[in-house]
Scaffold this motif. Sequence first.
Motif, PDB file in Angstrom:
ATOM      1  N   GLY A 167       6.125   0.951   2.566  1.00  0.00           N
ATOM      2  CA  GLY A 167       7.518   1.366   2.723  1.00  0.00           C
ATOM      3  C   GLY A 167       7.639   2.697   3.427  1.00  0.00           C
ATOM      4  O   GLY A 167       6.655   3.415   3.625  1.00  0.00           O
ATOM      5  N   ASP A 168       8.897   3.017   3.768  1.00  0.00           N
ATOM      6  CA  ASP A 168       9.183   4.237   4.519  1.00  0.00           C
ATOM      7  C   ASP A 168       9.365   5.408   3.564  1.00  0.00           C
ATOM      8  O   ASP A 168      10.331   5.444   2.793  1.00  0.00           O
ATOM      9  CB  ASP A 168      10.440   4.044   5.365  1.00  0.00           C
ATOM     10  N   PRO A 169       8.479   6.390   3.562  1.00  0.00           N
ATOM     11  CA  PRO A 169       8.605   7.515   2.631  1.00  0.00           C
ATOM     12  C   PRO A 169       9.811   8.392   2.907  1.00  0.00           C
ATOM     13  O   PRO A 169      10.293   9.078   2.019  1.00  0.00           O
ATOM     14  CB  PRO A 169       7.299   8.284   2.846  1.00  0.00           C
ATOM     15  N   THR A 170      10.317   8.375   4.152  1.00  0.00           N
ATOM     16  CA  THR A 170      11.466   9.220   4.476  1.00  0.00           C
ATOM     17  C   THR A 170      12.753   8.643   3.918  1.00  0.00           C
ATOM     18  O   THR A 170      13.769   9.333   3.829  1.00  0.00           O
ATOM     19  CB  THR A 170      11.605   9.379   6.000  1.00  0.00           C
ATOM     20  N   LYS A 171      12.730   7.347   3.519  1.00  0.00           N
ATOM     21  CA  LYS A 171      13.935   6.721   2.953  1.00  0.00           C
ATOM     22  C   LYS A 171      13.933   6.796   1.432  1.00  0.00           C
ATOM     23  O   LYS A 171      14.891   7.217   0.820  1.00  0.00           O
ATOM     24  CB  LYS A 171      14.023   5.269   3.409  1.00  0.00           C
ATOM     25  N   THR A 172      12.827   6.391   0.797  1.00  0.00           N
ATOM     26  CA  THR A 172      12.796   6.417  -0.672  1.00  0.00           C
ATOM     27  C   THR A 172      12.560   7.830  -1.209  1.00  0.00           C
ATOM     28  O   THR A 172      13.249   8.283  -2.114  1.00  0.00           O
ATOM     29  CB  THR A 172      11.693   5.491  -1.191  1.00  0.00           C
ATOM     30  N   ASP A 173      11.557   8.496  -0.650  1.00  0.00           N
ATOM     31  CA  ASP A 173      11.250   9.880  -1.039  1.00  0.00           C
ATOM     32  C   ASP A 173      11.098  10.042  -2.549  1.00  0.00           C
ATOM     33  O   ASP A 173      11.419  11.067  -3.126  1.00  0.00           O
ATOM     34  CB  ASP A 173      12.337  10.829  -0.525  1.00  0.00           C
ATOM     35  N   MET A 174      10.639   8.936  -3.193  1.00  0.00           N
ATOM     36  CA  MET A 174      10.655   8.934  -4.649  1.00  0.00           C
ATOM     37  C   MET A 174       9.693   9.955  -5.257  1.00  0.00           C
ATOM     38  O   MET A 174      10.000  10.601  -6.258  1.00  0.00           O
ATOM     39  CB  MET A 174      10.321   7.543  -5.173  1.00  0.00           C
ATOM     40  N   HIS A 175       8.506  10.098  -4.659  1.00  0.00           N
ATOM     41  CA  HIS A 175       7.551  11.048  -5.211  1.00  0.00           C
ATOM     42  C   HIS A 175       8.077  12.473  -5.167  1.00  0.00           C
ATOM     43  O   HIS A 175       7.915  13.244  -6.090  1.00  0.00           O
ATOM     44  CB  HIS A 175       6.228  10.976  -4.431  1.00  0.00           C
ATOM     45  N   ILE A 176       8.725  12.789  -4.037  1.00  0.00           N
ATOM     46  CA  ILE A 176       9.246  14.142  -3.850  1.00  0.00           C
ATOM     47  C   ILE A 176      10.343  14.429  -4.863  1.00  0.00           C
ATOM     48  O   ILE A 176      10.369  15.468  -5.508  1.00  0.00           O
ATOM     49  CB  ILE A 176       9.776  14.314  -2.410  1.00  0.00           C
ATOM     50  N   ILE A 177      11.244  13.455  -5.034  1.00  0.00           N
ATOM     51  CA  ILE A 177      12.342  13.641  -5.985  1.00  0.00           C
ATOM     52  C   ILE A 177      11.810  13.806  -7.398  1.00  0.00           C
ATOM     53  O   ILE A 177      12.234  14.685  -8.146  1.00  0.00           O
ATOM     54  CB  ILE A 177      13.328  12.448  -5.904  1.00  0.00           C
ATOM     55  N   PHE A 178      10.845  12.959  -7.786  1.00  0.00           N
ATOM     56  CA  PHE A 178      10.304  13.036  -9.142  1.00  0.00           C
ATOM     57  C   PHE A 178       9.618  14.381  -9.393  1.00  0.00           C
ATOM     58  O   PHE A 178       9.809  14.997 -10.441  1.00  0.00           O
ATOM     59  CB  PHE A 178       9.313  11.896  -9.374  1.00  0.00           C
ATOM     60  N   CYS A 179       8.811  14.828  -8.435  1.00  0.00           N
ATOM     61  CA  CYS A 179       8.108  16.105  -8.608  1.00  0.00           C
ATOM     62  C   CYS A 179       9.062  17.275  -8.783  1.00  0.00           C
ATOM     63  O   CYS A 179       8.739  18.257  -9.454  1.00  0.00           O
ATOM     64  CB  CYS A 179       7.178  16.372  -7.419  1.00  0.00           C
ATOM     65  N   ASP A 180      10.244  17.186  -8.173  1.00  0.00           N
ATOM     66  CA  ASP A 180      11.232  18.253  -8.303  1.00  0.00           C
ATOM     67  C   ASP A 180      11.718  18.409  -9.736  1.00  0.00           C
ATOM     68  O   ASP A 180      12.264  19.455 -10.098  1.00  0.00           O
ATOM     69  CB  ASP A 180      12.433  17.990  -7.385  1.00  0.00           C
ATOM     70  N   TYR A 181      11.535  17.351 -10.570  1.00  0.00           N
ATOM     71  CA  TYR A 181      12.023  17.387 -11.948  1.00  0.00           C
ATOM     72  C   TYR A 181      10.901  17.616 -12.966  1.00  0.00           C
ATOM     73  O   TYR A 181      11.114  17.461 -14.160  1.00  0.00           O
ATOM     74  CB  TYR A 181      12.786  16.094 -12.269  1.00  0.00           C
TER      75      TYR A 181
END
Length: 664
Positions: free
Chosen positions: A70-84
């Motif tokens: 998948g496209d990491p620039t669309k989901t960005d799930m890891h980045i969002i989770f790490c922010d929390y």
Amino acid sequence: MFETYQNTLCIHGGWLYKVARIMPKYKYDNYCRRGPFRVMRKGRGKGSPALISWASIHEHYQQEVISLVGDPTKTDMHIIFCDYLERDVKAARYFADYLFDNGTPLAEDVQKRYAAEAAILNGIKTVINDRILRTKALGNGGLTKTWNALSDIVQELPYHLWPHSLPKNARSLQRKYKKYQEIGFEALVHQGHGHKNSEKLNSNSKQWVIGRWADQVNKVTSCAQLLDEYNERAIEKNWRVLKEEKTLYNFLHQPEIKNQWWGYRYGELKAKEKYSYQHSTKLPTMRDSLWYSDGTKLNLYYKDENGKMATCMVYEVMDAFSEVFLGYHISPTENYEAQYYAYKMAVKNSGHRPYEIKYDGAGGHKKLKNGVFLDRIAKLSIKTEPYNGKSKTIENAFYRFQHQVMKRHWYFTGQNITARAEESQANMEFILANVDNLPTLEEAKAQYAEMRKQWNQMPHFKTKEPRLSMYYDSNNPKAPAIDVFDMVDIFWVQREKPVTVTAYGISFTEAKQKHTYMVYDQDRAPDVKWLANNIDRKVTVKYDPEDMHLIWLYEDTPLGLKFLTAAETKIEISRGKQEQQDWEAQFIAKVKKANKERRIESRDTMDALMQNLGLSAEQQGLNAPHIKGLESKKRKTKESKAPSIAQVQKQVSNMEYGDLYDDY
């Protein structure tokens, strides 16, 4: 495989050629060296992979990645989770204060792991409970899809930042999260550590095992037989059935348990020899930013006790900033003792902890490192690269010290063998003609101390200021001052190998000298009960090499070192009455009385246990022997008089070898 680093979306470099196999490794390495790949971070082993900027990767490689994950620039799930993810102070404090049933605390690395797991589960709660955030991070989907995504995210977290061991399986992770929500931090503690309910033997079965093993009438021949009998009884008594005889062996051979049955199985006199205090006797007749350390030849000839020309070694600790020699020790070889005393002098003279220490791998450094001695002195302790002397500041300083100071003395040995200039060599003809005029070792040591002072007061080659002035005028906020308690903590050394407790005490050899210690009570009498309960136990020893009259004893447990007690140098008494002083006679009497009391108490405790179980000799129609030399009143015996142990021993001692063959 995606991660945000320095506000840049990155992909794990190794994943491209190891997992996805989008390109071969040689092409990956070429892109990293020559471009276009932008390496944001080099790989540092497990938990810290190489990071490549996503934007620097060829578009056709990006498409291959997107088609796989998948496209990491669309989901960005890891980045969002790490922010929390945030450090949980309450969790850290909880695990720091946590104690098991037996009073044992959690090891430091376990505390960090549990605190990281609490922070991750807190982050999961934040994402799950916020519908908008959950959709943004994980996309639309049911509960199963959400937990599958969360499981992948958790497993790809950088281990060096979040050192967790949460389940990889999504369902297991969900169950762990649910339990954490129900009971809190306790849910993260592994229940098999330090809890009595993890033991395979309960209190009743333990007593039966001890008693059965100690049965003097119907003897158990082996642990295999004991296992069979135990499992038969376990079914009747609803005890836990055992699979291996090793469980019974390990239990019975714990020092505090073995002490109980040894006399019943092998005879009380054997137990006395093994577990009673044994005297040690003497025969009649009357001692800042960076520090470098290294050992080298003393480079001064001296006359030894035989009148021959000799040299020895010196170990130096030097401050790299000022080139001040802070501490040293002269000894025949570069060993652990020389390094220890040199560092001790350096810390005393400095009054501060250095930020970093660099040392070579020679001599006793392995022992220093294993005993965490160097780690206690400095924030960083690093072994220098071998065969790379030119990179070590201290070796260059040694060269100049020899050339500028030591060379002035006629008994200078010359510089290193690699120094080829004539000016670097010693005038051996002159030295050999004056062997009788060489200084003694003590005179050479005193002269070397003066040379060091001269070096420290000489101008630094760069600043032209005296080295000592440079050192004391400088300030390093990250080199904290040393106090008395720090000195104690730093310079107590842990022996690499454990020591076994025996009836003679705790003995070990350091620097070819044997040391023997004993645990004493408040009246300065040997603690014979502690001794009997710990004979055959392997203990870890910590001591101060400069003052070895006191040591501390520890037990090495899976959770770390557990303090047992302190021991002091064992008291020696004179063997002959002629040289024996009054206090020695009183000491012998006191120990004899304590040994007797312990033997009787130990026998009475086991007698009560055997009678409770119906296993005493009397309950089985036989006689139990009394304690020889302590009890004048015999136990109830049969009419036939058995020979005493003394008679048996006398008979054996008078027997000749040929008597064994009289019946043939």
